[in-house]
Design a protein around this motif. Structure first.
Motif, PDB file in Angstrom:
ATOM      1  N   ASP A  17      11.548  17.636 -20.550  1.00 20.87           N
ATOM      2  CA  ASP A  17      11.788  17.631 -19.108  1.00 20.87           C
ATOM      3  C   ASP A  17      11.698  19.007 -18.469  1.00 20.87           C
ATOM      4  OD1 ASP A  17      14.032  18.768 -20.202  1.00 20.87           O
ATOM      5  OD2 ASP A  17      15.464  17.311 -19.413  1.00 20.87           O
ATOM      6  N   ARG A  36       6.645  12.787 -20.942  1.00 22.03           N
ATOM      7  CA  ARG A  36       7.701  11.773 -20.797  1.00 22.03           C
ATOM      8  C   ARG A  36       8.005  11.102 -22.132  1.00 22.03           C
ATOM      9  NH1 ARG A  36       8.488   6.322 -19.942  1.00 22.03           N
ATOM     10  NH2 ARG A  36       6.276   5.884 -20.307  1.00 22.03           N
ATOM     11  N   MET A  37       6.977  10.758 -22.881  1.00 19.75           N
ATOM     12  CA  MET A  37       7.176  10.087 -24.161  1.00 19.75           C
ATOM     13  C   MET A  37       7.872  10.997 -25.171  1.00 19.75           C
ATOM     14  SD  MET A  37       6.054   7.000 -23.784  1.00 19.75           S
ATOM     15  CE  MET A  37       5.836   6.406 -25.451  1.00 19.75           C
ATOM     16  N   ASN A  38       7.620  12.307 -25.070  1.00 22.85           N
ATOM     17  CA  ASN A  38       8.240  13.260 -25.989  1.00 22.85           C
ATOM     18  C   ASN A  38       9.551  13.824 -25.443  1.00 22.85           C
ATOM     19  OD1 ASN A  38       6.287  13.729 -28.387  1.00 22.85           O
ATOM     20  ND2 ASN A  38       4.937  13.829 -26.620  1.00 22.85           N
ATOM     21  N   LYS A  39      10.001  13.275 -24.284  1.00 23.95           N
ATOM     22  CA  LYS A  39      11.278  13.659 -23.682  1.00 23.95           C
ATOM     23  C   LYS A  39      11.373  15.172 -23.451  1.00 23.95           C
ATOM     24  CE  LYS A  39      13.791   9.745 -25.754  1.00 23.95           C
ATOM     25  NZ  LYS A  39      13.038   8.843 -24.952  1.00 23.95           N
ATOM     26  N   SER A  71      -2.257  11.754 -18.017  1.00 21.11           N
ATOM     27  CA  SER A  71      -2.016  11.656 -19.462  1.00 21.11           C
ATOM     28  C   SER A  71      -1.020  12.713 -19.916  1.00 21.11           C
ATOM     29  CB  SER A  71      -3.331  11.806 -20.227  1.00 21.11           C
ATOM     30  OG  SER A  71      -4.228  10.762 -19.899  1.00 21.11           O
ATOM     31  N   GLU A 125       2.476  11.597 -19.039  1.00 16.55           N
ATOM     32  CA  GLU A 125       2.980  10.583 -19.965  1.00 16.55           C
ATOM     33  C   GLU A 125       3.337  11.182 -21.314  1.00 16.55           C
ATOM     34  OE1 GLU A 125       3.696   7.056 -19.858  1.00 16.55           O
ATOM     35  OE2 GLU A 125       3.924   7.922 -17.859  1.00 16.55           O
ATOM     36  N   ASP A 126       2.540  12.146 -21.763  1.00 19.09           N
ATOM     37  CA  ASP A 126       2.824  12.813 -23.032  1.00 19.09           C
ATOM     38  C   ASP A 126       4.181  13.509 -22.979  1.00 19.09           C
ATOM     39  OD1 ASP A 126       1.911  13.986 -25.715  1.00 19.09           O
ATOM     40  OD2 ASP A 126       2.283  15.796 -24.546  1.00 19.09           O
TER      41      ASP A 126
END
Length: 325
Positions: free
Chosen positions: A238, A233-236, A227, A230-231
């Motif tokens: 890196d 990744r979704m908030n970009k 999770s 994904e959090d």
């Protein structure tokens, strides 16, 4: 007359709208095909990249002057992680509820010329975590690495101790870890720099006999790590990494010679020092997932995709339990 004009107008509109709808559907279909092709091409590239990295791993990143928080540094793999991180130049924050063991780790690091500071804290209580986080941020500032080494039992304790209460097990393995992440990860996000390391035992891959609470907790830690990925990744974001480590089958000390595994030539056992070195290798390469020993990561992934009956047969063959000789 008016009716005829209205009919002609409706006929014209229908004649005009029909090809327009067809064009819109064709356009939508083209966009869908392009999206599918994009996903397929990138998936193939990711597979090739993953295969390439098996033979040429990514370079090791430096941890020099990183501030690493180790929860459970008094013994076992937590202690070894603290020692090895300090030897690589990191500033290590050692946290354990056993003051004597924790101070031994801090003293050993300082004796070797490393930088370490110790805090005594029972992380099973949220107020303790809040107080700990406040002290650390006030005295040391930004924490860039978080290692949580609690909730992973030794093979001997699995066999000699009764199953733990579900609340106690979840609090130690999962809830406390979540509270720590909640206190330290926002700063990592704000700076776009940091690393969260989640350790799970074999119970996070397969059920251990008479240890349902432990298995539930370890599966939950795996879900928490995924999770978090994904959090980010979704908030970009890196610059913040999450590494999920499956400790498989067991980490034991050098003097535990009375353990018997079903396939010892393949599984074997590993020392805490060797396990910590393997974990840090995966962390410094920013791998999303790894295992100890590394060669068994493929088994974890295989168990996720095979049919239920096939995974049951595979687990029976490998037998993740241990016996005393």
């Amino acid at each position: 007359m008016e009716s005829r004009i209205l009919d002609n107008l409706l006929s014209f509109l229908l004649t005009f709208m029909f090809p327009l709808k067809m064009l819109l559907r064709a356009y939508s279909l083209c966009i869908l095909m392009i999206d599918i092709a994009w996903v397929v091409v990138n998936a193939i590239c990711a597979i090739f990249q993953s295969t390439y990295e098996l033979f040429k791993p990514p370079p090791l990143k430096s941890v020099q002057m990183e501030t690493a928080l180790i929860i459970g540094s008094g013994r076992g793999v937590g202690r070894e992680l603290a020692i090895q991180l300090a030897s690589l130049g990191a500033i290590v924050i050692c946290v354990d509820k056993n003051q004597g063991n924790n101070q031994d780790t801090v003293d050993f690091i300082k004796h070797k010329g490393g930088s370490a500071i110790g805090f005594v804290c029972d992380v099973i209580r949220r107020e303790n975590i809040d107080n700990l986080a406040t002290k650390i941020k006030k005295e040391l500032g930004f924490v860039s690495m978080l290692f949580y080494c609690c909730g992973i039992p030794s093979p001997r304790s699995l066999l000699t101790k009764p199953p733990q209460d579900i609340h106690e097990t979840l609090d130690l393995a999962l809830t406390s870890y979540y509270w720590l992440i909640d206190r330290f990860m926002p700063d990592m996000k704000a700076k776009n720099h940091g690393h969260i390391v989640a350790l799970t035992s074999v119970a996070g891959l397969s059920y251990i006999k008479d240890q349902i609470p432990l298995s539930v907790a370890q599966f939950a830690v795996q879900g928490l790590a995924e999770s978090l990925m994904e959090d980010l990744r979704m908030n970009k974001i890196d610059g913040v990494h999450v590494t999920l480590i499956h400790i498989y089958p067991f980490i034991v000390s050098d003097d535990n010679t009375d353990l018997r595994l079903r396939i010892p030539s393949y599984f074997g056992t590993t020392t805490s020092s060797e396990a910590a070195a393997s974990i840090l290798d995966s962390v410094r390469r920013s791998r999303a997932e790894a295992s100890v020993p590394k060669r068994l990561l493929g088994l974890a992934r295989l168990l996720r995709v095979l049919p239920r009956r096939a995974t049951a047969l595979l687990r029976d063959l490998l037998d993740t339990g241990v016996d005393f000789a």
